[in-house]
Design an enzyme around this catalytic site. Structure first.
Site, PDB file in Angstrom:
ATOM      1  CE  LYS A 281     -15.416  -0.678   2.313  1.00 56.77           C
ATOM      2  NZ  LYS A 281     -14.880  -1.307   1.101  1.00 56.77           N
ATOM      3  NE  ARG A 355      -4.645  -4.264  -0.642  1.00 55.02           N
ATOM      4  CZ  ARG A 355      -5.038  -4.280  -1.916  1.00 55.02           C
ATOM      5  NH1 ARG A 355      -4.209  -3.905  -2.869  1.00 55.02           N
ATOM      6  NH2 ARG A 355      -6.248  -4.678  -2.238  1.00 55.02           N
TER       7      ARG A 355
END
Length: 502
Positions: A281, A355
């Protein structure tokens, strides 16, 4: 905070400050609409003192307005609630939260409870009052070198209701305190800095918290146990970490459980920090990534509240805990990993890691064959684009479950909105050299595509719902009972309401 019932009273309790609600009434006189204050349920002495104040003639009791005066040496705070025919439970909750902020400087406060009652629903209104005060009182100040403890110690609840209601009222107070306390526990976990809340420390904190709750059992599984369970997707996220992945398996069994007792399973994403892994990020996006475990804190808080309230439902709570860090062993983009259910996943983006953890945990939870399975996760930034920062995204494979969750959220005055999982998005999550891939072919529909991926790990015909709390888990400054910055605890009450209703 201590709440003391004072029933069958028509007088003002002795306290440093007295809080009382007022409503407004609008009438048309000539060509003008004129608003006047309505003082229903006020003690005669207090009403006389109020009306003797010259400035009180201008006070209309409009929603959000306040009026202060002195009554025999005690301060009085009048809280305006507006038109009684239009007031909602959330209006009452918000105005009581604002009132708490105004009176928290006092040591003892009395509240004219009857004036804050919604449509004669005394127990529900009492719970709203207690929740509003307890949630608004929350502060996360343990790391400040100087912090002030709350001054307000006791709240006396005045009511004209007879003593026959005492037992029901006491239960409403106690249950509301369990819920509010659990919301605040969730906030504490989410607000903890990542150098303190490592995955291993988090698991131990949860275990310690539930140690003395009747009917609750806690099992912690580390890396070796997860390897035996073939939770390779979960472990792939943990590969770059200096701390072992932890799966916390909690169960609550009510004392009078039978074969007909419903079984609800919760699964929560517990990413204690997310760097994005090799799909790193940007620095600005990495701040506040300690919040990436808010899903696990949310379902845990609902679990502990339900257990403390002794709800007649069996609950399993699965928390998948790790950080997503970078080292020489971290999973690289383009890696293909086999999930617990045997499906292979091409990990095209290591920043779509939640996920992967959730996938193995959901498959594990399905083996328990619950009547319903609900997961919560700060899963996608796309949810903020779709629904803003005030609404929780809901996706499900079962209309009845989805409708029950929407009904519960409405009852709890929290925002939840259902998004679809369409066949085209399910197809988009299919791989070419693997069964699945962990991101879709475009950035559009990202929230529901993530849900489409998770649905691949739901089996045994289990009714499942996914809650994306990426927007609502943090900084709900529009809600006066939430901190303006930091963890909100939003959606905990919706899940508790769901358990109560089902």
């Amino acid at each position: 905070m201590k709440f003391t019932l004072n029933l069958n009273t028509k007088e003002v309790s002795s306290a440093d400050c007295y809080v009382i609600g007022a409503y407004s009434k609008t009438e048309t006189k000539g060509k003008k609409d004129v608003s006047t204050v309505v003082l229903t349920g006020w003690p005669k002495e207090l009403k006389a003192t109020f009306e003797s104040m010259n400035s009180s003639a201008d006070y209309t009791g409009s929603k959000g307005s306040t009026y202060s005066f002195n009554h025999y040496g005690s301060d009085v705070l009048v809280v305006g609630l507006g038109d009684k025919t239009k007031v909602t439970t959330e209006d009452i909750r918000k105005e009581l939260a604002k009132a708490y902020k105004a009176v928290s400087k006092y040591k003892k406060v009395a509240v004219a409870f009857d004036t804050f009652t919604f449509k004669s629903k005394k127990e529900e209104s009492l719970a709203i009052l207690v929740e509003a005060f307890e949630m608004t009182a929350y502060k996360f100040d343990k790391y400040l070198s100087k912090s002030e403890s709350a001054k307000l110690e006791e709240v006396i609840l005045d009511s004209a209701d007879k003593g026959t209601k005492k037992k029901a009222f006491q239960k409403a107070i106690k249950d509301a305190q369990h819920v509010a306390e659990s919301v605040n526990v969730a906030r504490d976990f989410v607000n903890e800095p990542p150098n303190v809340l490592r995955s291993t420390a988090y698991a131990k904190m949860v275990q310690k918290d539930v140690k003395d709750i009747p009917g609750v059992k806690c099992k912690i599984m580390g890396r070796k146990e997860l390897q035996k369970e073939n939770m390779n997707l979960f472990l792939s996220v943990n590969d770059g970490s200096a701390y072992d992945a932890q799966l916390v398996h909690l169960t609550y069994t009510p004392s009078k459980a039978t074969k007909n007792t419903k079984h609800i399973a919760f699964v929560g994403k517990g990413l204690v920090f997310d760097t994005g892994g090799y799909s790193l990020k940007p620095g600005g996006s990495m701040m506040n990534m300690k919040f990436d475990m808010a899903g696990s804190a949310t379902v845990f808080a609902a679990f502990r509240a339900a257990a403390l309230m002794k709800l007649p439902v069996k609950i399993t709570c699965i928390l998948g805990m790790t950080d997503n860090a970078v080292n020489s062993k971290a999973t690289m983009p383009d890696a293909i990993v086999k999930a617990r259910n045997g499906k292979t996943v091409e990990i095209l983006n290591t920043d779509a890691e939640g996920r992967l953890v959730m996938a193995d945990c959901l498959d594990y939870a399905c083996d328990l064959k619950p009547d319903a399975l609900i997961d919560a996760a700060t899963l996608t930034g796309a949810c903020l684009v779709a629904l803003g920062t005030e609404v929780c995204g809901l996706m499900s494979n079962d209309d009845k479950l989805a409708n029950n969750l929407l009904k519960a959220s409405k009852s709890a005055d929290e925002y939840m909105w259902q998004l679809p999982i369409i066949p085209e998005w399910q197809k988009d999550m299919k791989g070419t050299i693997s069964d699945l891939k962990n991101i879709g072919g475009s950035r559009f529909g990202g929230t529901a595509k993530a849900a489409a991926f998770l649905q691949e790990f739901i089996k045994n015909d289990v009714a499942w719902a996914h809650l994306d709390i990426a927007g609502v888990g943090d900084s709900q400054s529009h809600l006066p009972y939430c901190p303006s910055k930091g963890a909100s605890g939003v959606i905990v009450r919706s899940l508790v309401e769901f358990l109560k209703q089902n």
